[in-house]
Motif scaffolding. Structure first.
Motif, PDB file in Angstrom:
ATOM      1  N   GLU A  39       3.872 -11.799  -1.680  1.00  0.00           N
ATOM      2  CA  GLU A  39       2.489 -11.315  -1.527  1.00  0.00           C
ATOM      3  C   GLU A  39       2.192 -10.135  -2.444  1.00  0.00           C
ATOM      4  O   GLU A  39       1.142 -10.074  -3.092  1.00  0.00           O
ATOM      5  N   ARG A  43      -0.337  -9.966  -5.818  1.00  0.00           N
ATOM      6  CA  ARG A  43      -1.403  -8.972  -6.039  1.00  0.00           C
ATOM      7  C   ARG A  43      -1.325  -8.418  -7.458  1.00  0.00           C
ATOM      8  O   ARG A  43      -2.338  -8.303  -8.152  1.00  0.00           O
ATOM      9  N   SER A  46      -2.403 -11.136  -9.941  1.00  0.00           N
ATOM     10  CA  SER A  46      -3.853 -11.391  -9.927  1.00  0.00           C
ATOM     11  C   SER A  46      -4.601 -10.324 -10.723  1.00  0.00           C
ATOM     12  O   SER A  46      -5.527 -10.628 -11.501  1.00  0.00           O
ATOM     13  N   LYS A  89      -9.610 -14.233  -7.181  1.00  0.00           N
ATOM     14  CA  LYS A  89      -8.288 -13.832  -6.712  1.00  0.00           C
ATOM     15  C   LYS A  89      -8.249 -12.336  -6.414  1.00  0.00           C
ATOM     16  O   LYS A  89      -7.636 -11.914  -5.431  1.00  0.00           O
ATOM     17  N   VAL A  90      -8.926 -11.531  -7.266  1.00  0.00           N
ATOM     18  CA  VAL A  90      -8.972 -10.087  -7.016  1.00  0.00           C
ATOM     19  C   VAL A  90      -9.794  -9.789  -5.774  1.00  0.00           C
ATOM     20  O   VAL A  90      -9.474  -8.881  -4.995  1.00  0.00           O
ATOM     21  N   LYS A  92      -9.855 -11.420  -3.052  1.00  0.00           N
ATOM     22  CA  LYS A  92      -9.009 -11.626  -1.883  1.00  0.00           C
ATOM     23  C   LYS A  92      -8.070 -10.446  -1.630  1.00  0.00           C
ATOM     24  O   LYS A  92      -7.523 -10.321  -0.542  1.00  0.00           O
ATOM     25  N   LEU A  93      -7.888  -9.591  -2.648  1.00  0.00           N
ATOM     26  CA  LEU A  93      -6.973  -8.463  -2.488  1.00  0.00           C
ATOM     27  C   LEU A  93      -7.642  -7.258  -1.845  1.00  0.00           C
ATOM     28  O   LEU A  93      -6.977  -6.249  -1.588  1.00  0.00           O
ATOM     29  N   ASN A  95      -9.010  -4.681   0.768  1.00  0.00           N
ATOM     30  CA  ASN A  95      -8.697  -4.268   2.121  1.00  0.00           C
ATOM     31  C   ASN A  95      -9.365  -2.924   2.392  1.00  0.00           C
ATOM     32  O   ASN A  95     -10.113  -2.391   1.537  1.00  0.00           O
ATOM     33  N   GLU A 156      -1.455   0.513  -5.854  1.00  0.00           N
ATOM     34  CA  GLU A 156      -0.669  -0.465  -5.106  1.00  0.00           C
ATOM     35  C   GLU A 156       0.798  -0.037  -5.028  1.00  0.00           C
ATOM     36  O   GLU A 156       1.440  -0.163  -3.982  1.00  0.00           O
TER      37      GLU A 156
END
Length: 487
Positions: A39, A43, A46, A89-90, A92-93, A95, A156
């Protein structure tokens, strides 16, 4: 009863369950950690893909502006689609911690795509100044995207730094736990193996000691094994065998003692019978008297009477033999001929005798007074009751392993019950036998002499005569002595 096989299966099953549990736990932990790694890596990939896609759009756009061909336009459109895919895709990252930055990142991607569309529009109307200005703006946005990608990656890395350290710490703890579990399993396995080996070796040692004692003749020691498997059953069976052997030895000793006493009694009885017979008649005086009468009859011309007296003297001499002596078949046939001479002199034409004798068989030895009692039965029961008399056949035939002797008459025969009584040696003869020896006595002495039960057979039917068959083994060893005949 828990068998040894079940014990082995139980031990193996416990070990397999423990090993399977450890393997499942380690596999689950490894799978979970691997998913977390994947996972995080996804990240990073992506974000890097969005940066690469933005740079590729600028490159394809510059190539198209320099040389506007359909192929380069298609390549530019493909790069734009890749940019859209990277944006999803970004997205979905996103949060709670990076929501603002990721939102700005996505807006930059949208701005790059919109700027690219405006450049294509100005280029289509040949507004070179506007398209150049927009291209500079697109390049600036692409650089912003690259810089923001680095910022996101840095954030990250800081966010997941503690996560990495936790994974490393847990991996160390798992290794320690695995080592302790391995040591514990080895310890339990050694204990179980030791207990299992003792449950087998101890009973086997007891059985071995019991076998050694039995080999020394000690049958009074009990064999006792307190287990719940096949060895316990084997020990019980071994103990029963010990008891049976001990009982058998005692029984053999008792039988030997009884046989010894019986043999002594038999010897005393034979001696008393013989002395009783000697007290009743003096055989030599009787033989001499008969011989004197025979010679006197011969001198007076009565040759038939003389021959008859000789036969009576020979028969009497032979009948006074001890019954535990063996004789040749030739001697038995000679006595049988003397007896039949006396009977034929008595019955005259009423008695007919046919003899078929293979002389090569006359050397075989049989108990004394075997044939006369049987042929005497034929005379008494087959010839006397019939007014016109009858016929007796006497045959001696050679075989591969046995010599067959047949005594057959044409009398009234006998019942099956009577035949079985004779063969079972419990038939009581009627009075009238000159020797006092019955058929059952003959059967008993023959079986004792040859050590076999199938030495005699009787074939008879009511009204159809009787045939007595002796089956004498050629290689049989008699149990009577082979002393010469005494006079």
């Amino acid at each position: 009863m828990i068998s040894i096989q079940k014990k082995i299966l139980m031990l193996t099953s416990v070990i397999l369950v423990i090993m399977s549990g450890i393997w499942i736990a380690l596999t689950f932990y490894n799978h979970k950690t691997q998913n977390q790694y994947n996972e995080i890596l996804q990240r990073y990939l992506s974000m890097n893909e969005a940066t690469r896609a933005s740079q590729l759009v600028i490159t394809d756009l510059n190539n198209y502006l320099l040389n506007p061909t359909p192929d380069r336009l298609d390549q530019l459109n493909h790069s734009k689609e890749s940019m859209q895919s990277a944006k999803m895709k970004v997205f979905k990252l996103r949060n709670s911690e990076n929501h603002f930055i990721v939102t700005n990142y996505i807006n930059l991607i949208d701005s790059l795509i919109e700027t690219t569309d405006r450049i294509l529009m100005f280029h289509s109307v040949h507004d070179t100044e506007a398209s150049t200005r927009e291209f500079v703006e697109a390049t600036r946005i692409s650089n912003y995207i690259s810089e923001m990608t680095l910022s996101l990656l840095d954030k990250e890395l800081k966010t997941y730094d503690s996560f990495y350290r936790g994974i490393i710490e847990r991996s160390g703890e798992v290794i320690k736990l695995g080592i302790w579990q391995l040591l514990l399993i080895m310890f339990l396995l050694l204990l179980a193996t030791y207990w299992f080996s003792l449950s087998i070796t101890r009973p086997v040692q007891k059985l071995t000691q019991a076998a050694n004692e039995l080999s020394k003749g000690r049958f009074d020691l009990q064999v006792k094994v307190e287990t719940n498997d096949e060895i316990s059953f084997l020990a019980k069976t071994f103990d029963r065998m010990r008891i049976n052997i001990n009982n058998l030895i005692l029984e053999i000793k008792n039988k030997a003692q009884l046989e010894h006493e019986l043999q002594q009694s038999k010897i005393l009885l034979q001696e008393s019978q013989f002395r009783s017979l000697q007290s009743q008649i003096n055989p030599h005086f009787l033989f001499n008297t008969l011989n004197t009468l025979s010679k006197k009859a011969y001198l007076e011309g009565s040759e038939e009477t003389s021959d008859l007296l000789v036969s009576v003297a020979g028969l009497l001499r032979y009948n006074l033999k001890m019954l535990d002596r063996s004789v040749t078949l030739h001697e038995e046939v000679m006595v049988l001929q003397q007896y039949m001479d006396i009977q034929m002199a008595r019955f005259r034409d009423r008695l007919k005798l046919h003899m078929e004798i293979d002389e090569s068989c006359l050397h075989v030895r049989i108990p004394a007074l075997t044939l006369q009692p049987i042929i005497e039965n034929a005379v008494i029961h087959a010839i006397e009751p019939k007014e016109d008399g009858g016929t007796i056949w006497f045959r001696v035939m050679d075989g591969e392993e046995r010599i067959t002797i047949e005594i057959e008459d044409d009398g009234m025969g006998m019942s099956e019950d009577k035949i079985q009584q004779i063969l079972r040696e419990n038939f009581i003869p009627t009075e009238g036998h000159s020797t006092g020896i019955g058929s059952s006595n003959v059967v008993k002495r023959l079986r004792l002499f040859f050590g076999q039960d199938d030495v005699i057979d009787i074939v008879s039917r009511k009204g159809y005569g009787t045939k007595v068959i002796f089956k004498i083994p050629k290689k049989g060893v008699g149990q009577f002595d082979k002393a010469p005949n005494s006079g």
